[in-house]
Design a protein around this motif. Structure first.
Motif, PDB file in Angstrom:
ATOM      1  N   VAL A 352       0.706  -1.291   0.175  1.00 31.22           N
ATOM      2  CA  VAL A 352       0.118  -0.057  -0.021  1.00 31.22           C
ATOM      3  C   VAL A 352       0.875   1.230  -0.026  1.00 31.22           C
ATOM      4  N   LEU A 353       2.024   1.270   0.173  1.00 28.21           N
ATOM      5  CA  LEU A 353       2.936   2.361   0.257  1.00 28.21           C
ATOM      6  C   LEU A 353       3.591   2.610  -0.967  1.00 28.21           C
ATOM      7  N   ARG A 354       3.347   1.844  -2.032  1.00 31.76           N
ATOM      8  CA  ARG A 354       3.974   2.014  -3.292  1.00 31.76           C
ATOM      9  C   ARG A 354       4.211   3.423  -3.823  1.00 31.76           C
ATOM     10  N   GLY A 355       5.201   3.747  -4.301  1.00 27.35           N
ATOM     11  CA  GLY A 355       5.213   5.174  -4.855  1.00 27.35           C
ATOM     12  C   GLY A 355       5.499   6.336  -3.819  1.00 27.35           C
ATOM     13  N   ARG A 356       5.807   6.022  -2.612  1.00 27.74           N
ATOM     14  CA  ARG A 356       5.812   6.928  -1.466  1.00 27.74           C
ATOM     15  C   ARG A 356       7.180   6.888  -1.113  1.00 27.74           C
ATOM     16  N   ARG A 357       7.730   8.010  -0.424  1.00 30.53           N
ATOM     17  CA  ARG A 357       9.291   8.011  -0.169  1.00 30.53           C
ATOM     18  C   ARG A 357       9.280   7.837   1.618  1.00 30.53           C
ATOM     19  N   LEU A 358      10.041   6.756   1.847  1.00 31.34           N
ATOM     20  CA  LEU A 358      10.328   6.473   3.293  1.00 31.34           C
ATOM     21  C   LEU A 358      11.648   6.880   3.909  1.00 31.34           C
ATOM     22  N   ASP A 359      11.398   7.170   5.167  1.00 31.38           N
ATOM     23  CA  ASP A 359      12.927   7.302   5.881  1.00 31.38           C
ATOM     24  C   ASP A 359      13.508   6.174   6.316  1.00 31.38           C
ATOM     25  N   VAL A 360      14.713   5.570   6.018  1.00 30.36           N
ATOM     26  CA  VAL A 360      15.422   4.492   6.320  1.00 30.36           C
ATOM     27  C   VAL A 360      16.465   4.577   7.310  1.00 30.36           C
ATOM     28  N   ARG A 361      16.543   3.773   8.434  1.00 29.27           N
ATOM     29  CA  ARG A 361      17.270   3.849   9.521  1.00 29.27           C
ATOM     30  C   ARG A 361      18.253   2.419   9.241  1.00 29.27           C
ATOM     31  N   LEU A 362      19.562   2.381   9.159  1.00 32.65           N
ATOM     32  CA  LEU A 362      20.424   1.467   8.558  1.00 32.65           C
ATOM     33  C   LEU A 362      21.335   1.156   9.769  1.00 32.65           C
ATOM     34  N   THR A 363      21.435  -0.144  10.181  1.00 30.19           N
ATOM     35  CA  THR A 363      22.485  -0.259  11.271  1.00 30.19           C
ATOM     36  C   THR A 363      23.243  -1.472  10.673  1.00 30.19           C
ATOM     37  N   ASP A 364      24.234  -1.962  11.422  1.00 31.79           N
ATOM     38  CA  ASP A 364      24.939  -3.022  11.198  1.00 31.79           C
ATOM     39  C   ASP A 364      24.063  -4.550  11.071  1.00 31.79           C
ATOM     40  N   ARG A 365      22.952  -4.393  11.799  1.00 35.40           N
ATOM     41  CA  ARG A 365      21.921  -5.694  11.944  1.00 35.40           C
ATOM     42  C   ARG A 365      20.771  -5.414  11.259  1.00 35.40           C
ATOM     43  N   LEU A 366      20.093  -4.023  11.089  1.00 35.75           N
ATOM     44  CA  LEU A 366      18.589  -4.048  11.073  1.00 35.75           C
ATOM     45  C   LEU A 366      18.528  -2.964   9.809  1.00 35.75           C
ATOM     46  N   VAL A 367      17.359  -3.042   9.025  1.00 38.70           N
ATOM     47  CA  VAL A 367      16.932  -1.892   8.128  1.00 38.70           C
ATOM     48  C   VAL A 367      15.570  -1.699   8.444  1.00 38.70           C
ATOM     49  N   GLN A 368      15.417  -0.190   9.102  1.00 40.08           N
ATOM     50  CA  GLN A 368      14.080   0.005   9.572  1.00 40.08           C
ATOM     51  C   GLN A 368      13.344   1.021   8.550  1.00 40.08           C
ATOM     52  N   PHE A 369      12.229   0.891   8.159  1.00 39.14           N
ATOM     53  CA  PHE A 369      11.433   1.866   7.407  1.00 39.14           C
ATOM     54  C   PHE A 369      10.395   2.616   8.147  1.00 39.14           C
ATOM     55  N   TYR A 370      10.541   3.984   7.895  1.00 40.55           N
ATOM     56  CA  TYR A 370       9.614   4.673   8.820  1.00 40.55           C
ATOM     57  C   TYR A 370       8.885   5.626   7.606  1.00 40.55           C
ATOM     58  N   GLU A 371       7.591   5.647   8.058  1.00 38.34           N
ATOM     59  CA  GLU A 371       6.696   6.757   7.543  1.00 38.34           C
ATOM     60  C   GLU A 371       6.382   7.942   8.614  1.00 38.34           C
ATOM     61  N   ALA A 372       6.869   9.099   8.351  1.00 33.36           N
ATOM     62  CA  ALA A 372       7.185  10.019   9.385  1.00 33.36           C
ATOM     63  C   ALA A 372       7.611   9.410  10.590  1.00 33.36           C
ATOM     64  N   GLU A 373       6.868   9.255  11.585  1.00 36.43           N
ATOM     65  CA  GLU A 373       7.583   8.711  12.919  1.00 36.43           C
ATOM     66  C   GLU A 373       7.031   7.273  13.133  1.00 36.43           C
ATOM     67  N   SER A 374       6.448   6.635  12.155  1.00 36.22           N
ATOM     68  CA  SER A 374       5.898   5.588  12.366  1.00 36.22           C
ATOM     69  C   SER A 374       6.506   4.396  11.632  1.00 36.22           C
ATOM     70  N   LEU A 375       7.000   3.299  12.553  1.00 35.10           N
ATOM     71  CA  LEU A 375       7.761   2.066  11.971  1.00 35.10           C
ATOM     72  C   LEU A 375       6.736   1.220  11.017  1.00 35.10           C
ATOM     73  N   VAL A 376       7.157   0.946   9.645  1.00 42.18           N
ATOM     74  CA  VAL A 376       6.246   0.315   8.964  1.00 42.18           C
ATOM     75  C   VAL A 376       6.643  -0.944   8.527  1.00 42.18           C
ATOM     76  N   LYS A 377       8.148  -1.103   8.529  1.00 42.48           N
ATOM     77  CA  LYS A 377       8.550  -2.565   8.220  1.00 42.48           C
ATOM     78  C   LYS A 377      10.332  -2.561   8.810  1.00 42.48           C
ATOM     79  N   MET A 378      10.584  -3.652   8.902  1.00 45.39           N
ATOM     80  CA  MET A 378      11.867  -3.812   9.575  1.00 45.39           C
ATOM     81  C   MET A 378      12.397  -5.270   9.079  1.00 45.39           C
TER      82      MET A 378
END
Length: 511
Positions: A352-378
């Motif tokens: 449902v997020l196709r076409g949107r731009r998300l903030d991505v938090r990248l660590t040595d272990r995880l990749v986390q996707f945020y829409e605004a302040e909400s975590l939408v995928k990890m």
């Protein structure tokens, strides 16, 4: 000069040597020496002379006292190092040149005498001192100021490459104790790592950190509402300090870190040789503690390291129990296939997020996707380039393709009959992933027609050598699965002969 003139002014007024010594705070012998020079010159009390006349007489009687710098008996020792001093003062300050002479030549002359020597013998090398601007003091542990500063160029002897070297500098505003770390890159990971190393070296954290408006700390400069870098905000939250950005284009907002940069270049960097970057960093640690930390600071008139240890460290915040997890924040656009490209690897996110731009938090272990302040995928980070797909992120009509693998198809076909199993195996025998949907379609026909009819239809399709999904479906839709086969096995045919040769012959006769 002024003190000696005062002696003569009191003497010509008729005061005794004892009274003059008591009034001016001088020794009687000293007063007697100066008065004796006037008596020997034939002068007497009561003769009125001006200050300028007495000053001229003092210059005549005591020429060495006119310039106190010329009377030092240590000047002869300093003359032996005259060339070294001249060369050193071209790039370094007097205090640095003096320290290096003490360390390398065992010079037994104080820095005050060294300064007098330079002022009297080398006035051409002196520079006009800059104007100092006073700022109100802060409480112990309340504030630290940080910045990057350029040191110079350095050649790595192991690789032969020449690098531009910068220094990350953190200065505690109360004690003036500093942390210095040479770096070769000015990027966000270096910015965060230097903070972590600085707090670990200090074994404590300041309550507030004043930073410049560099993008590693502030993404949108503004006096009242600056936009802070999210990775740096996480670092501040982890350690518990407040971020206080300086005004854009106002370096005087953080003078306690701006001013020492020239001192660091002079005392630590210029004229020194470093074999490696690690040796350079270790030298910076030692220099911060043994040289910069133990010098008498020009403003506080105290040793920064001692003030930090005795007064400031106890007022600072303690280090957190767990270490800081380094992270990188970036952005990624969700593609039509519900995947984002991060560091060369594709990761799925909800469709449902196709076409949107998300903030991505990248660590040595995880990749986390945020829409605004909400975590939408990890996802767990995948180091090699490839694709990581969670079937739950895809539309319902696309999930089956990932869940119903070739092994699943063969398992289901085994329970439906030998002909179904044979048909599925032949479909998957060549280009398995390309024909996977055909195998899934054959198995799905069981829901509509049942196992018995599907088994008969697959048997008929195999007899004519074409067990494709469309062939099996056409047999079932036409009801041909109920007719007996009169053609022996091995007869090649296509979908045009699915009803057998006898039916084909009857059709010709009827026509």
């Amino acid at each position: 000069m002024r003190e000696i003139v005062e002696v003569y002014l009191h003497w010509q007024a008729g005061r005794s040597i004892k009274a003059i010594a008591r009034s001016l705070g001088m020794d009687r012998k000293t007063v007697r020496k100066y008065v004796g020079a006037a008596v020997q010159a034939g002068l007497h009390p009561g003769e009125q002379r001006s200050d300028q006349e007495w000053a001229a007489l003092v210059q005549k009687w005591f020429p060495r006292l006119v310039d106190r710098r010329r009377r030092s008996s240590c000047f002869g020792e300093l003359e032996q190092h005259r060339e070294f001093i001249r060369e050193g003062l071209k790039t370094n300050r007097m205090s640095t040149v003096h320290r290096r002479l003490v360390e390398r030549a065992g010079l037994a002359v104080s820095v005050a005498t060294f300064r007098r020597y330079v002022h009297s013998q080398m006035p051409d090398l002196l520079e006009v001192a800059p104007v100092t601007v006073w700022r109100p003091e802060v409480l112990p542990g309340e504030e630290a100021q940080v910045d990057f500063g350029y040191l110079g160029r350095w050649q790595d002897l192991t690789t032969g490459r020449c690098h531009r070297v910068y220094a990350f500098v953190l200065v505690l505003s109360y004690s003036r104790h500093m942390f210095v770390r040479p770096v070769l890159r000015l990027d966000r990971p270096t910015w965060l790592e230097c903070h972590v190393d600085a707090f670990a070296s200090l074994e404590s954290v300041p309550q507030r950190v004043v930073i410049d408006n560099l993008k590693d700390g502030v993404t949108k400069p503004d006096l009242y509402d600056p936009a802070l870098n999210r990775a740096y905000s996480e670092l501040a939250t982890h350690y518990g300090f407040l971020i206080d950005p300086a005004r854009q284009g106002h370096p005087k907002d953080k003078p306690r870190v701006e001013r020492p940069l020239s001192y660091i270049r002079d005392s630590f960097w210029r004229g020194e040789q470093f074999l490696s970057l690690e040796a350079m960093r270790q030298r910076a640690v030692n220099w911060s503690a043994e040289v910069a930390g133990l010098r008498i600071h020009g403003t506080t008139q105290r040793k920064p390291l001692e003030v930090f240890q005795q007064e400031e460290r106890s007022a600072m915040l303690p280090l957190p129990e767990r270490p800081f997890e380094h992270c990188i924040w970036t952005t990624a656009k969700v593609g039509p296939d519900a995947h984002c490209s991060v560091a060369g690897t594709l990761y799925s996110v909800p469709h449902v997020l196709r076409g949107r731009r998300l903030d991505v938090r990248l660590t040595d272990r995880l990749v986390q996707f945020y829409e605004a302040e909400s975590l939408v995928k990890m996802h767990l980070r995948r180091p090699n380039r490839g694709r990581t797909t969670d079937p739950g992120d895809l539309p319902p009509d696309r999930i089956a393709f990932y869940e119903r693998t070739p092994r699943w198809c063969i398992h289901q076909a085994t329970a439906m009959g030998p002909s179904v199993l044979e048909a599925v195996q032949q479909v998957l025998a060549v280009q398995t992933l390309t024909h996977l949907r055909q195998a899934q379609g054959i198995i799905r026909l069981e829901r509509t027609y049942g196992k018995a009819r599907l088994e008969a239809a697959c048997s008929r399709a195999l007899a004519f050598g074409d067990p494709a999904y469309r062939t099996v479906k056409q047999i079932l839709a036409s009801g041909l699965d109920a007719r007996l086969l009169s053609v022996s096995g091995g007869c090649a045919g296509t979908s045009a002969y699915l009803r057998g040769t006898e039916t084909f012959a009857l059709d010709i006769i009827r026509r």
